[in-house]
Structures are given as C-alpha cells and as structure tokens.
Design a protein around this motif. Structure first.
Motif, PDB file in Angstrom:
ATOM      1  N   GLU A  50       9.937  32.705  -0.463  1.00 26.55           N
ATOM      2  CA  GLU A  50      10.160  33.770   0.519  1.00 26.55           C
ATOM      3  C   GLU A  50       9.946  35.148  -0.114  1.00 26.55           C
ATOM      4  OE1 GLU A  50      14.117  32.965   1.896  1.00 26.55           O
ATOM      5  OE2 GLU A  50      13.441  31.422   3.291  1.00 26.55           O
ATOM      6  N   ALA A  51      10.411  35.330  -1.341  1.00 30.70           N
ATOM      7  CA  ALA A  51      10.230  36.611  -2.026  1.00 30.70           C
ATOM      8  C   ALA A  51       8.753  36.882  -2.303  1.00 30.70           C
ATOM      9  CB  ALA A  51      11.031  36.631  -3.329  1.00 30.70           C
ATOM     10  N   LEU A  52       8.017  35.840  -2.692  1.00 31.93           N
ATOM     11  CA  LEU A  52       6.582  35.999  -2.920  1.00 31.93           C
ATOM     12  C   LEU A  52       5.868  36.372  -1.626  1.00 31.93           C
ATOM     13  CD1 LEU A  52       5.963  32.965  -5.283  1.00 31.93           C
ATOM     14  CD2 LEU A  52       5.727  35.380  -5.900  1.00 31.93           C
ATOM     15  N   LEU A  53       6.247  35.731  -0.535  1.00 38.08           N
ATOM     16  CA  LEU A  53       5.641  36.070   0.753  1.00 38.08           C
ATOM     17  C   LEU A  53       5.966  37.493   1.169  1.00 38.08           C
ATOM     18  CD1 LEU A  53       6.071  32.785   2.803  1.00 38.08           C
ATOM     19  CD2 LEU A  53       3.924  33.950   2.282  1.00 38.08           C
ATOM     20  N   ASP A  54       7.197  37.921   0.938  1.00 37.01           N
ATOM     21  CA  ASP A  54       7.569  39.301   1.255  1.00 37.01           C
ATOM     22  C   ASP A  54       6.747  40.288   0.431  1.00 37.01           C
ATOM     23  OD1 ASP A  54       9.453  38.470   3.098  1.00 37.01           O
ATOM     24  OD2 ASP A  54      11.165  38.755   1.752  1.00 37.01           O
ATOM     25  N   HIS A  55       6.517  39.940  -0.822  1.00 38.65           N
ATOM     26  CA  HIS A  55       5.824  40.856  -1.728  1.00 38.65           C
ATOM     27  C   HIS A  55       4.312  40.879  -1.500  1.00 38.65           C
ATOM     28  CE1 HIS A  55       5.594  43.299  -5.372  1.00 38.65           C
ATOM     29  NE2 HIS A  55       4.532  42.588  -5.705  1.00 38.65           N
ATOM     30  N   TYR A  56       3.700  39.696  -1.369  1.00 41.12           N
ATOM     31  CA  TYR A  56       2.245  39.602  -1.265  1.00 41.12           C
ATOM     32  C   TYR A  56       1.740  39.305   0.148  1.00 41.12           C
ATOM     33  CZ  TYR A  56       2.419  39.111  -6.375  1.00 41.12           C
ATOM     34  OH  TYR A  56       2.645  39.303  -7.703  1.00 41.12           O
ATOM     35  N   GLY A  57       2.464  38.474   0.867  1.00 41.93           N
ATOM     36  CA  GLY A  57       1.975  37.955   2.141  1.00 41.93           C
ATOM     37  C   GLY A  57       1.823  38.976   3.239  1.00 41.93           C
ATOM     38  N   GLU A  58       2.698  39.964   3.266  1.00 39.68           N
ATOM     39  CA  GLU A  58       2.600  40.974   4.328  1.00 39.68           C
ATOM     40  C   GLU A  58       1.332  41.809   4.185  1.00 39.68           C
ATOM     41  OE1 GLU A  58       6.192  43.240   4.692  1.00 39.68           O
ATOM     42  OE2 GLU A  58       7.424  41.437   4.844  1.00 39.68           O
ATOM     43  N   ALA A  59       0.938  42.102   2.961  1.00 38.81           N
ATOM     44  CA  ALA A  59      -0.276  42.886   2.719  1.00 38.81           C
ATOM     45  C   ALA A  59      -1.548  42.053   2.896  1.00 38.81           C
ATOM     46  CB  ALA A  59      -0.242  43.487   1.324  1.00 38.81           C
ATOM     47  N   GLU A  60      -1.427  40.741   2.694  1.00 39.63           N
ATOM     48  CA  GLU A  60      -2.589  39.841   2.751  1.00 39.63           C
ATOM     49  C   GLU A  60      -2.280  38.628   3.632  1.00 39.63           C
ATOM     50  OE1 GLU A  60      -5.501  39.894   0.640  1.00 39.63           O
ATOM     51  OE2 GLU A  60      -4.985  41.365  -0.886  1.00 39.63           O
ATOM     52  N   PRO A  61      -2.063  38.831   4.922  1.00 43.56           N
ATOM     53  CA  PRO A  61      -1.636  37.720   5.788  1.00 43.56           C
ATOM     54  C   PRO A  61      -2.663  36.600   5.948  1.00 43.56           C
ATOM     55  CG  PRO A  61      -2.149  39.659   7.097  1.00 43.56           C
ATOM     56  CD  PRO A  61      -2.193  40.085   5.659  1.00 43.56           C
ATOM     57  N   ASP A  62      -3.940  36.891   5.733  1.00 40.34           N
ATOM     58  CA  ASP A  62      -4.982  35.875   5.910  1.00 40.34           C
ATOM     59  C   ASP A  62      -5.464  35.271   4.597  1.00 40.34           C
ATOM     60  OD1 ASP A  62      -4.956  36.161   8.698  1.00 40.34           O
ATOM     61  OD2 ASP A  62      -6.307  37.895   8.569  1.00 40.34           O
ATOM     62  N   HIS A  63      -4.856  35.653   3.497  1.00 39.22           N
ATOM     63  CA  HIS A  63      -5.265  35.134   2.187  1.00 39.22           C
ATOM     64  C   HIS A  63      -4.883  33.657   2.089  1.00 39.22           C
ATOM     65  CE1 HIS A  63      -5.484  34.621  -2.165  1.00 39.22           C
ATOM     66  NE2 HIS A  63      -6.230  35.729  -2.171  1.00 39.22           N
ATOM     67  N   PRO A  64      -5.728  32.834   1.451  1.00 39.34           N
ATOM     68  CA  PRO A  64      -5.409  31.403   1.316  1.00 39.34           C
ATOM     69  C   PRO A  64      -4.064  31.134   0.631  1.00 39.34           C
ATOM     70  CG  PRO A  64      -7.680  31.803   0.652  1.00 39.34           C
ATOM     71  CD  PRO A  64      -7.055  33.148   0.901  1.00 39.34           C
ATOM     72  N   MET A  65      -3.668  31.975  -0.343  1.00 39.80           N
ATOM     73  CA  MET A  65      -2.385  31.742  -1.016  1.00 39.80           C
ATOM     74  C   MET A  65      -1.229  32.008  -0.069  1.00 39.80           C
ATOM     75  SD  MET A  65      -0.689  30.595  -3.514  1.00 39.80           S
ATOM     76  CE  MET A  65      -1.659  30.501  -5.001  1.00 39.80           C
ATOM     77  N   THR A  66      -1.377  32.963   0.820  1.00 41.16           N
ATOM     78  CA  THR A  66      -0.335  33.228   1.808  1.00 41.16           C
ATOM     79  C   THR A  66      -0.148  31.999   2.690  1.00 41.16           C
ATOM     80  OG1 THR A  66      -0.858  35.590   1.804  1.00 41.16           O
ATOM     81  CG2 THR A  66       0.387  34.758   3.686  1.00 41.16           C
ATOM     82  N   HIS A  67      -1.243  31.365   3.079  1.00 36.34           N
ATOM     83  CA  HIS A  67      -1.161  30.146   3.892  1.00 36.34           C
ATOM     84  C   HIS A  67      -0.483  29.012   3.117  1.00 36.34           C
ATOM     85  CE1 HIS A  67      -3.499  31.747   7.209  1.00 36.34           C
ATOM     86  NE2 HIS A  67      -4.365  32.221   6.335  1.00 36.34           N
ATOM     87  N   VAL A  68      -0.819  28.877   1.844  1.00 33.58           N
ATOM     88  CA  VAL A  68      -0.209  27.839   0.998  1.00 33.58           C
ATOM     89  C   VAL A  68       1.296  28.081   0.882  1.00 33.58           C
ATOM     90  CG1 VAL A  68      -0.088  26.928  -1.358  1.00 33.58           C
ATOM     91  CG2 VAL A  68      -2.310  27.291  -0.270  1.00 33.58           C
ATOM     92  N   LEU A  69       1.696  29.318   0.659  1.00 32.62           N
ATOM     93  CA  LEU A  69       3.125  29.635   0.532  1.00 32.62           C
ATOM     94  C   LEU A  69       3.861  29.369   1.846  1.00 32.62           C
ATOM     95  CD1 LEU A  69       2.868  32.941  -1.539  1.00 32.62           C
ATOM     96  CD2 LEU A  69       3.676  30.722  -2.360  1.00 32.62           C
ATOM     97  N   ARG A  70       3.256  29.736   2.967  1.00 34.95           N
ATOM     98  CA  ARG A  70       3.886  29.469   4.269  1.00 34.95           C
ATOM     99  C   ARG A  70       4.012  27.960   4.504  1.00 34.95           C
ATOM    100  NH1 ARG A  70       0.312  33.785   7.266  1.00 34.95           N
ATOM    101  NH2 ARG A  70       1.545  35.645   6.869  1.00 34.95           N
TER     102      ARG A  70
END
Length: 90
Positions: A50-70
């Motif tokens: 969740e912390a990683l998503l808060d830090h990286y995911g909001e800026a890069e919502p379509d990035h493959p790593m964001t999808h993996v973390l979700r």
C-alpha cells in the motif's frame, strides 16, 4: 527517496522498475517476486505494498508495476482454500 521507501525497498527494485523504459508486465512480476522474497521488515507486506502504491502508483497509474502491486493487494485479500480435513470440517 524517503526513509520509509528506503526501508520498504532497500535494494531499490520497485523504484528502478518505474524508470526502466518499456518494462513488461512479466518483468514487473519477476521484480515484484524478488522484492517480496526479501521480506525482513516489521511492517506487513500488505502495508508495504500500500505504501509503494501511494508513493509510486498515483503518479504512474498505468505502469505495469502499479498493476502488479494492485493485483498483489487483491490476492492478499482473497480467502485461501483449505485442503484436507481442515477444509471439510471447517
């Protein structure tokens, strides 16, 4: 990188995945698995994701790593099937 991000991702695997141009979902899954296996943090893995998503995911919502973390969070919330006697008896 913040102190929290350094503690959660000490080798910078997740951070680096966000800067690799053209990274694929499969490569992100492999990086995530490597990160997840290096689990020596007092914070639960779910909270770290969740912390990683808060830090990286909001800026890069379509990035493959964001999808993996979700996906990892969704699977963490999914009840596990219990086999053997424990599955039959409850």
């Amino acid at each position: 990188m913040t102190d929290l991000m350094t503690a959660i991702d000490p080798r910078g695997l997740i951070r680096d995945s966000y800067v690799i141009e053209g990274i694929t979902p499969g490569e992100c899954r492999s990086i995530f698995l490597d990160w997840a296996l290096f689990d020596d943090h007092e914070m639960t893995q779910e909270k770290r994701i969740e912390a990683l998503l808060d830090h990286y995911g909001e800026a890069e919502p379509d990035h493959p790593m964001t999808h993996v973390l979700r996906d990892a969070l969704v699977k963490a919330d999914t009840p596990k099937r219990r086999g053997g006697r424990a599955g039959r008896v409850g």
